[in-house]
Design a protein around this motif. Structure first.
Motif, PDB file in Angstrom:
ATOM      1  N   LYS A   1       0.838  -1.203   0.000  1.00  9.94           N
ATOM      2  CA  LYS A   1       0.000   0.000   0.000  1.00  9.94           C
ATOM      3  C   LYS A   1       0.872   1.253   0.000  1.00  9.94           C
TER       4      LYS A   1
ATOM      5  N   LEU B   1       1.813   3.290  -8.398  1.00 14.48           N
ATOM      6  CA  LEU B   1       1.761   2.280  -9.453  1.00 14.48           C
ATOM      7  C   LEU B   1       2.898   2.473 -10.448  1.00 14.48           C
TER       8      LEU B   1
ATOM      9  N   ASP C   1       1.123  -7.740  -1.478  1.00 17.37           N
ATOM     10  CA  ASP C   1       0.637  -7.447  -2.830  1.00 17.37           C
ATOM     11  C   ASP C   1      -0.874  -7.256  -2.856  1.00 17.37           C
TER      12      ASP C   1
ATOM     13  N   GLU D   1      -2.549  -5.533  -0.895  1.00 12.11           N
ATOM     14  CA  GLU D   1      -2.909  -4.219  -0.368  1.00 12.11           C
ATOM     15  C   GLU D   1      -3.180  -3.192  -1.470  1.00 12.11           C
ATOM     16  N   VAL D   2      -2.829  -3.543  -2.706  1.00  8.83           N
ATOM     17  CA  VAL D   2      -2.999  -2.605  -3.818  1.00  8.83           C
ATOM     18  C   VAL D   2      -4.146  -3.067  -4.710  1.00  8.83           C
ATOM     19  N   ASP D   3      -4.505  -2.244  -5.674  1.00  5.37           N
ATOM     20  CA  ASP D   3      -5.588  -2.556  -6.607  1.00  5.37           C
ATOM     21  C   ASP D   3      -5.179  -3.722  -7.493  1.00  5.37           C
ATOM     22  N   LYS D   4      -5.802  -4.875  -7.278  1.00  3.23           N
ATOM     23  CA  LYS D   4      -5.410  -6.090  -7.979  1.00  3.23           C
ATOM     24  C   LYS D   4      -5.605  -5.970  -9.479  1.00  3.23           C
ATOM     25  N   GLU D   5      -6.690  -5.350  -9.902  1.00  2.00           N
ATOM     26  CA  GLU D   5      -6.975  -5.236 -11.332  1.00  2.00           C
ATOM     27  C   GLU D   5      -5.917  -4.393 -12.044  1.00  2.00           C
ATOM     28  N   LYS D   6      -5.491  -3.324 -11.397  1.00  2.00           N
ATOM     29  CA  LYS D   6      -4.445  -2.485 -11.997  1.00  2.00           C
ATOM     30  C   LYS D   6      -3.120  -3.236 -12.074  1.00  2.00           C
TER      31      LYS D   6
END
Length: 256
Positions: free
Chosen positions: A82, A86, A110, A112-117
């Protein structure tokens, strides 16, 4: 008394500065491993293993050192976390993808961040995501596969070792990559694993008199397999290290 007080402060500041510089070192550890189970018809397999990048950018000195001698790059989890932009994660993937094909296993941070991005970045840089599955890296003339097997994050109960091993033959040479080194507790001799690659512990990150909150990175050798636990490349929480230097690994595997 005042002299002692200020001396302690100065020593403390110098120690913090030293710990900061240690945390930003760039090391490639060269490791040569031989196994009877590795197909004799295959000359070698060379893996660049890097785990726990977190907030760091992989230094170009490392990229230049390994790019002419690497078959595959394996990211052993915690590529990011987080609050990491990106763009920084993309820069790491851009640099690593210049070296060789990249394979990735999820680490706890991993998620903690936007998985799709993140998945879009993987698609852009042709990163193969391994989670409870295997891919065949090479096949020998004897039709023996060299497998890279990814196992999901244990702390989130995403690991499924039976599923990951379901298509593996008894004669194959098998490498498991799992972010959490506790995977070794789930592996038995009948699984026919020769090498495990893990990170997660950061080597304890800060060790006092040799003691730390995590297992120190090393190659741990057992009768039927080896387990490489890396100190990792980055840090978590504090950008400081002591007694557990950052590391990456260039692993060459051959027939014994």
């Amino acid at each position: 008394m005042i002299y002692i007080f200020y001396t302690c402060i100065i020593i403390g500041i110098l120690l913090l500065v030293r710990m900061y510089f240690i945390a930003h070192e760039n090391h490639v550890h060269y490791l040569s491993l031989t196994y009877n189970t590795f197909p004799s018809s295959v000359e070698k397999l060379t893996i660049f293993f890097i785990s726990d990048i977190h907030k760091r950018i992989v230094d170009e000195t490392i990229i230049n050192e390994i790019k002419e001698q690497t078959d595959i790059v394996v990211i052993g989890g915690d590529l990011t976390e987080k609050n990491v932009p990106l763009e920084k994660t993309e820069e790491n993937l851009a640099r690593l993808s210049k070296v060789a094909p990249v394979y990735f296993i999820w680490g706890n941070n991993d998620f903690e961040v936007d998985k799709e991005k993140l998945l879009l970045l993987f698609e852009k840089y042709n990163v193969t995501v391994l989670e409870n599955k295997r891919i065949i890296l090479k096949e020998s003339v004897e039709n023996r596969a060299i497998n890279l097997i990814g196992v999901g994050e244990i702390s989130f109960e995403r690991d499924n070792l039976p599923k990951a091993l379901q298509d593996v033959a008894d004669t194959d040479f098998n490498i498991i990559v799992c972010h959490n080194p506790e995977i070794i507790n789930n592996i038995t001799t009948k699984d026919n694993i020769s090498l495990i690659l893990s990170g997660h512990t950061h080597g304890g990150q800060i060790r006092i008199f040799g003691m730390g909150p995590g297992k120190k990175g090393d190659l741990y050798r057992y009768p039927n397999m080896d387990h490489l636990i890396s100190n990792g490349y980055g840090t978590t929480m504090l950008p400081l290290r002591l007694g557990a230097h950052p590391e990456t690994h260039l692993i060459t595997i051959k027939h014994k």
